[in-house]
Write a protein that holds these residues in place. Sequence first.
Motif, short mmCIF file in Angstrom:
data_model
loop_
_atom_site.label_atom_id
_atom_site.label_comp_id
_atom_site.label_asym_id
_atom_site.label_seq_id
_atom_site.Cartn_x
_atom_site.Cartn_y
_atom_site.Cartn_z
N GLU A 70 0.71 -1.19 -0.17
CA GLU A 70 0.16 0.08 -0.16
C GLU A 70 0.95 1.23 0.16
N VAL A 71 0.69 2.16 -1.06
CA VAL A 71 1.24 3.45 -1.05
C VAL A 71 0.61 4.28 -0.84
N THR A 79 -5.57 9.31 -1.32
CA THR A 79 -5.41 8.38 -2.25
C THR A 79 -4.12 7.53 -2.00
N VAL A 80 -4.56 6.01 -2.00
CA VAL A 80 -3.69 4.99 -1.46
C VAL A 80 -3.78 4.09 -2.72
N VAL A 85 4.31 -3.71 -8.40
CA VAL A 85 5.84 -3.84 -7.86
C VAL A 85 6.23 -2.49 -7.51
N ILE A 86 7.05 -2.39 -6.37
CA ILE A 86 7.71 -0.98 -6.18
C ILE A 86 9.19 -1.39 -5.34
N HIS A 99 2.28 0.57 5.48
CA HIS A 99 1.82 1.29 4.24
C HIS A 99 3.24 1.98 4.14
N CYS A 100 3.33 2.50 2.64
CA CYS A 100 4.64 3.18 2.48
C CYS A 100 4.07 4.61 1.76
N ASP A 101 4.83 5.46 2.19
CA ASP A 101 4.69 6.90 1.86
C ASP A 101 5.15 6.97 0.03
N ALA A 102 4.72 7.72 -0.81
CA ALA A 102 5.29 7.71 -2.16
C ALA A 102 6.50 8.40 -2.22
N ALA A 103 6.87 9.31 -1.25
CA ALA A 103 8.30 9.75 -1.04
C ALA A 103 9.21 8.79 -0.99
#
Length: 190
Positions: A70-71, A79-80, A85-86, A99-103
């Motif tokens: 989850e980003v 917005t999640v 793949v990240i 969850h992960c921050d987009a940054a």
Amino acid sequence: MSVMEWPHHLLSLEDWIDLPETPEYQVEAVEGVLVVSPRPLFLHQRAVNRLTYWLDERLPVGYSALSEVEVVVAEKPLTVRVPDVIVVENTVVHANPAHCDAADVRLAIEVISPGSRRTDRVTKFSEYAEAGIDHYWIVDLDPPVSLVRYRLIEEDYEDFGEQSGHAELEFEGTPLEFDLNALTPDAPRS
């Protein structure tokens, strides 16, 4: 079939965290609105698994490839997204966040599946750029299997080319060579 009770208002990050687990659906939030879709089919998941493993084994030291994370692309409105793949730095992995921050995302990859073509090529394309994700790759499993690479240049993604068959890629100065056909069902594992 039971019906789950979902919030009837725009979601906040706190609301998102409080949502129940739903293994049978993929759940995202777009500008505070809950978006529920069926889980990807087997061939899509196999391609994602192969791509994640392949990438994780070849990334420069200090980076990891992960699937179905989850980003948080934006907090207000929430917005999640759950990219296929990240790639993040290992420090993020070791922190073990929910969850992960987009940054923190250096590369997001979407594998197109039935029903996701427009979302992956248009909506997520603009969301990821606005969130500052440096690299965005889109994989299309329709023959010939192809991958389009985008790089963030001054707040917009620039197309760095489409490849099919044997792809010669690069991430953080590390060359990555990959047979895209290995993502398809009958391809031998390498």
